[in-house]
Scaffold this active site. Structure first.
Site, mmCIF file in Angstrom:
data_model
loop_
_atom_site.group_PDB
_atom_site.id
_atom_site.type_symbol
_atom_site.label_atom_id
_atom_site.label_comp_id
_atom_site.label_asym_id
_atom_site.label_seq_id
_atom_site.Cartn_x
_atom_site.Cartn_y
_atom_site.Cartn_z
ATOM 1 N N LYS A 54 0.838 -1.208 0.000
ATOM 2 C CA LYS A 54 0.000 0.000 0.000
ATOM 3 C C LYS A 54 0.868 1.252 0.000
ATOM 4 C CE LYS A 54 -3.867 -2.315 2.200
ATOM 5 N NZ LYS A 54 -4.500 -2.767 3.440
ATOM 6 N N GLN A 98 -4.767 -1.308 9.624
ATOM 7 C CA GLN A 98 -4.691 -2.646 9.041
ATOM 8 C C GLN A 98 -5.319 -3.674 9.980
ATOM 9 O OE1 GLN A 98 -3.403 -3.400 5.883
ATOM 10 N NE2 GLN A 98 -4.226 -5.431 6.275
ATOM 11 N N ASP A 121 -11.207 2.979 4.152
ATOM 12 C CA ASP A 121 -11.619 1.572 4.076
ATOM 13 C C ASP A 121 -13.141 1.453 4.037
ATOM 14 O OD1 ASP A 121 -9.840 -0.474 3.729
ATOM 15 O OD2 ASP A 121 -9.267 -0.617 5.846
#
Ligand code: NDP
Length: 297
Positions: A54, A98, A121
């Site tokens: 990422k 994460q 997200d």
């Protein structure tokens, strides 16, 4: 194989190019650089790989990447304090924590502490509610990537029968909401669904998000249907190595389907591309600027 291959890897290259273009425009015309902060707690090997990837792709499209790697025994209070700092930082437009988090941390509490406008997200309860009520939101990256590929392949999805196998909060449920938003007739199947094969055979669009290698065989697929395989399963391969397979049995499904995404090279590459897309969208919204076209739901 008779199905058309939906090449997520090539599509992701196009999405990243579009993001990079927009990033350049933001910098040159407005002096703004979109920034993505990624928070990793602990040393889970798969998470470390994802975070590295990422960060690398964020920099490649010209955005600023802020990586925060915290010890596995970080307290909830310390993690929440970091998120509060990132929420207040004007250089940070997107925040991603994460998952999975270590067991002593409450994932829901942590995710819901992120400013919803920076929740790239799309897991914050506000974004879930906005998506569910058809309002502008941050859309979870994996389902967003699937939707982009479906729109690209079909144009309108209106009136199609869509079956989503899997009802997780990160893939199945938001995928179903997005398909409903496209005026599909949506069925969500899960581990308690009766006669799953028959349910799948009704699908014009079959999305597999289960996490079981090759669970869906070709004879569960309606001839000509589009199969979107979200599954990423590592199985034993040749010579003691491992390889990735999806939730659909690619060989038999590709004989029946009209179109299919491969694993690897399908949904996977689109997920990070959509994270970058969400970050640039969040940056535009934060600055009251026009959003890039084709990068949101
Ligand atoms: P979860 O484990 O959270 O959810 C799996 C879902 O599948 C559940 O709803 C479960 O039903 C359902 N399920 C399990 N077994 C069966 C069965 N035998 N028949 C029907 N339904 C079943 O997984 P995720 O949604 O997080 O991920 C799904 C897959 O997608 C995984 O392979 C994951 O690695 C992959 N993935 C890929 C991403 C990408 O970027 N390509 C991103 C995220 C995930 P129930 O609710 O009843 O238990």
């Amino acid at each position: 194989m008779t199905a058309t291959l939906i090449d997520g890897k090539a599509f992701a290259v196009r999405v990243r190019a579009k993001v990079a273009d927009h990033v350049t425009r933001l910098r040159e015309e407005h002096g703004i650089t979109p920034g993505l902060a990624v928070v990793l707690v602990g040393e889970d090997p798969a998470s470390q790989v994802y975070v590295r990837s990422k960060g690398k792709q964020t920099v490649e499209v010209g955005m600023a990447s802020f990586e925060h790697k915290l010890d596995v025994d970080t307290t909830e209070a310390d993690l929440l304090a970091l998120i509060a700092k990132l929420n207040a930082d004007p250089e940070v437009h997107g925040i991603l924590v994460q998952l999975p988090l270590p067991a002593h941390l409450d994932s829901d509490l942590v995710i819901n502490s992120i400013d919803p406008a920076k929740d790239v997200d799309g897991f914050h309860i506000s974004n879930v509610g906005l998506l569910g009520t058809g309002q502008k939101s941050m859309v979870p990256c994996t389902p967003l990537g699937c939707l982009m590929m479906l729109r690209d392949h079909h144009g309108s999805l209106s009136g199609m029968n869509a079956v989503v196998v899997g009802r997780s909060n990160i893939v199945g449920k938001p995928m179903a909401q997005l398909l409903l938003g496209e005026s599909c007739t949506v069925t969500i199947a899960h581990s308690r669904t009766k006669d799953l094969a028959e349910v799948c055979r009704r699908a014009d669009i079959l999305v597999a998000a289960v996490g079981r290698p090759k669970m869906i065989p070709g004879d569960w697929v309606k001839p000509g249907a589009t199969v979107i395989d979200v599954g990423i399963n590592r199985v034993a391969g040749a010579e003691g190595k491992t390889r990735l397979v999806g939730d659909a049995d690619f060989t038999s499904c590709a004989e029946v389907a009209g179109a299919i995404t491969p694993v690897p090279g399908g949904v996977g590459p689109m997920t990070i591309a959509c994270l970058l897309a969400n970050t640039v969208t969040a940056c535009c919204r934060a600055n009251g600027l026009a959003e890039p076209e084709g990068l949101t739901a």
